[in-house]
Write an enzyme that holds these catalytic residues in place. Structure first.
Site, PDB file in Angstrom:
ATOM      1  N   ASP A 225       0.837  -1.206   0.000  1.00 15.43           N
ATOM      2  CA  ASP A 225       0.000   0.000   0.000  1.00 15.43           C
ATOM      3  C   ASP A 225       0.877   1.264   0.000  1.00 15.43           C
ATOM      4  O   ASP A 225       1.873   1.334   0.726  1.00 15.43           O
ATOM      5  CB  ASP A 225      -0.855  -0.036   1.274  1.00 15.43           C
ATOM      6  CG  ASP A 225      -1.937   1.024   1.297  1.00 15.43           C
ATOM      7  OD1 ASP A 225      -2.809   0.974   0.426  1.00 15.43           O
ATOM      8  OD2 ASP A 225      -1.911   1.887   2.190  1.00 15.43           O
ATOM      9  N   GLU A 275      14.614 -15.118   1.011  1.00 18.55           N
ATOM     10  CA  GLU A 275      14.903 -16.165   2.006  1.00 18.55           C
ATOM     11  C   GLU A 275      13.995 -17.370   1.778  1.00 18.55           C
ATOM     12  O   GLU A 275      14.204 -18.430   2.342  1.00 18.55           O
ATOM     13  CB  GLU A 275      14.637 -15.628   3.431  1.00 18.55           C
ATOM     14  CG  GLU A 275      15.627 -14.587   3.902  1.00 18.55           C
ATOM     15  CD  GLU A 275      15.162 -13.869   5.175  1.00 18.55           C
ATOM     16  OE1 GLU A 275      14.146 -14.291   5.795  1.00 18.55           O
ATOM     17  OE2 GLU A 275      15.792 -12.863   5.533  1.00 18.55           O
TER      18      GLU A 275
HETATM   19  C1  NOJ Z   1      -4.510   2.843  -0.865  1.00 21.70           C
HETATM   20  C2  NOJ Z   1      -5.633   1.905  -0.523  1.00 21.70           C
HETATM   21  O1  NOJ Z   1      -5.961   1.180  -1.678  1.00 21.70           O
HETATM   22  C3  NOJ Z   1      -6.762   2.757  -0.022  1.00 21.70           C
HETATM   23  O2  NOJ Z   1      -7.937   2.022   0.137  1.00 21.70           O
HETATM   24  C4  NOJ Z   1      -6.337   3.402   1.276  1.00 21.70           C
HETATM   25  O3  NOJ Z   1      -7.341   4.299   1.694  1.00 21.70           O
HETATM   26  C5  NOJ Z   1      -5.033   4.184   1.104  1.00 21.70           C
HETATM   27  N1  NOJ Z   1      -4.062   3.464   0.348  1.00 21.70           N
HETATM   28  C6  NOJ Z   1      -4.419   4.516   2.452  1.00 21.70           C
HETATM   29  O4  NOJ Z   1      -3.938   3.352   3.062  1.00 21.70           O
END
Ligand code: NOJ
Length: 568
Positions: A225, A275
């Site tokens: 993310d 790993e």
């Molecule tokens: C991207 C994620 O896909 C989204 O749903 C989220 O709100 C933001 N990153 C923050 O983590």
């Protein structure tokens, strides 16, 4: 058509990639179909309205029948759900409302038993404000070692009563939150999502521990993310919001977006992935300019990066072709394969986007309750099926979002009182946000929440969801579910190398390309039928019967077909 790369160049590039890889276990991800599950909205086994891990396990037969290669689970970790689980309290546990670690193991075993790999979401830019290290930081006070793991700064003004800068957060509102003692912390997203300080060795080490924790439990890969924002230069003086975005800072010089040092972090992660045998894989969610994407997808880094360009494109032949050419070239540059995405949990579903006139302001359309302009759902359905069939014929991996196999449209009519996305509050009720694509799936046409669970779902399903129920579509050979199943089965049979060869002698509005072994995909984005080339039609995104396919000579408008041919 404004082609950036000549077709020959792309073909040659793709050939090089194929020679060095092949279908070994370590490269399963290169051409995988990955199905994204948003756990709270997939299947609810205990009737509490929230989807859970045992619910997913009971639906593994659906995933197996669909024919996906892998499942990506959006966050299922303990969370107050300030941002749908992307506010993580504990990276190495399961939210008790969603299940237990043992139930996670059961799910992995059930998926693996069907040959389906498992990808989990890692949220490294921020934790939640309930993470133990953050509550420790609050308790420990200004200047403490505990606060050094996050990004705390003294406020401006005599008592620190003003924020350190005027920066704004992604969901709206200020990006700094005061903690009452003159210190403020940075949150690029919601206030419940404090940003980590990635210069801190304990933060780096702790994420290695998390990657090993899930790898040891049999997880095959990770979706990362906000992969572009971890490295930050917060040296004083900090620029104002207006100066942050100056165009000359976008090449690795922005204070927190896409800085070059972020790749040192991922080199460390690669060592952890390696790993394991086979090495664990990763895909970066990195919203960076296309020419910077290859760095994230490098084999020394995460290995693959999302390309969201088709998700942003109109259903238009020239836009699709140019986007595909550009991204095949970019993927080659990094040694990765490309990724194709039409829908996910953050955007309006593609069956609805394509039902609206090009250029529709989607947030404004959501605010109108989905009425202004009125969507042409039949057209959206046709184009979504055609675009999906096209994408599934491309080299690289395709990411499907739960419910798109049912052709689900966006739910635009959610009441303000039901909205959960922080965007709604943070924009002070001017943007509805992303809940409309997160409404729980309809499994049956009847029941408390249409087979999702025994009680009402946490986001209400509209009555029309019943028409899209899995049970109904299973009975209908022309359904979108039937199309996805057929397409995935045919792809499994037809897909070999990663080459792609364009056909240039095509009518306007048509995209046609050939893959190794005489697999041709042809999409007619226009409204009027066009002649089909010679070949056996093996798939149509339309509602043709097998008999009709056998005698098809014209490709109807807004339709994709796959043909098996022996000549180009
Ligand atoms: C991207 C994620 O896909 C989204 O749903 C989220 O709100 C933001 N990153 C923050 O983590």
């Amino acid at each position: 058509m404004t082609d950036t790369f000549p077709a020959e160049e792309v073909v040659t590039s793709a050939l090089d990639v194929v020679r060095t890889t092949d279908a070994e276990a370590a490269t399963w991800w290169r051409q995988a179909v990955v199905y994204q599950i948003y756990p709270r909205s997939f299947a609810d086994s205990n009737g509490d309205g929230l989807g859970d891990l045992p619910g997913i396990t009971t639906r593994v037969p659906h995933l197996a029948a669909l024919g996906v290669d892998a499942v990506w689970l959006s966050p299922f970790y303990p969370s107050a759900l300030a941002d749908g689980g992307y506010d993580v309290d504990d990276y190495r546990d399961v939210d008790p409302r969603i299940g237990t670690l043992e139930q996670f193991d059961d799910l992995v075993a059930a998926l693996h038993a069907h040959g389906i790999r498992v990808v989990v979401d890692i949220v490294p830019n921020h934790s939640s404000n309930r993470h133990r290290w953050f509550t420790d930081a609050l308790a420990a006070g200004p200047g403490s070692p505990e606060r050094a793991r996050y990004v705390f700064r003294r406020g401006q003004g005599p008592d620190g009563e003003l924020p350190p800068t005027d920066w704004t957060a992604m969901f709206g509102g200020p990006a700094w939150e005061p903690v009452g003692d003159g210190d403020w912390y940075l949150h690029l997203f919601a206030p419940e999502q404090p940003d980590w300080n990635w210069d801190h060795p304990e933060v780096r080490e702790d994420f290695h521990t998390t990657l090993r924790f899930w790898s040891d439990r049999g997880v095959d890969g990770f979706r990362i993310d906000v992969a572009h924002a971890l490295a930050k230069d917060l040296s004083e003086p900090l620029p104002s919001q207006a100066d942050l975005r100056a165009p000359d800072v976008l090449d690795g010089m922005h204070r927190f977006e896409d800085r070059d040092e972020v790749h040192e972090i991922y080199r460390g992660w690669r060592a952890v992935f390696d790993e394991y045998d086979p090495p664990r894989t990763a895909v970066a969610e990195a919203w960076v300019p296309a020419h910077r994407r290859a760095r994230y997808a490098s084999p020394e880094g995460l290995g693959q990066a999302f390309n969201f360009d088709l998700l942003l494109a109109d259903p238009d032949a020239a836009q699709f072709r140019r986007t595909i050419e550009d991204n095949l070239a970019l993927a080659h540059e990094s040694g990765a394969s490309s990724t194709w995405v039409l829908s996910n949990h953050d955007v309006v579903r593609h069956a609805t986007r394509y039902a609206l006139p090009a250029g529709t302001d989607l947030p404004a359309w959501l605010m109108s309750g989905g009425t202004d302009p009125a969507p042409d759902l039949e057209r959206g359905r046709r184009l979504a099926r055609a675009a999906t069939a096209l994408v599934l014929a491309l080299p690289g991996s395709t990411y499907l979002y739960q419910g798109e196999e049912l052709g689900l449209p966006e739910v635009a009519e959610l009441d303000a009182a039901d909205l959960q996305d922080p965007t709604w509050q943070r924009s002070q009720g001017t943007e509805k946000g992303r809940d409309g694509c997160r409404v729980p799936l309809p499994w049956t046409a009847h029941g408390a929440s249409l087979g999702f669970g025994d009680g009402p779902a946490h986001l209400p399903q509209p009555a029309w969801f019943a028409e899209y129920a899995v049970s109904r579509q299973e009975e209908d050979p022309t359904s979108t579910l039937a199309l996805y199943r057929r397409a995935l089965a045919a792809r499994r049979r037809l897909q070999t190398g990663e080459q792609l060869e364009w056909a240039d002698d095509v009518p306007a509005g048509v995209v046609r390309f050939r893959r190794p072994g005489g697999w041709t995909s042809m999409t007619n984005f226009g409204p009027a039928a066009v002649p089909l080339p010679a070949g056996r039609v093996v798939l149509s995104s339309g509602t043709h019967t097998d008999d009709e396919l056998a005698t098809l000579t014209q490709l109807p408008g807004e339709t994709t077909v796959w043909l098996e041919t022996t000549t180009a």
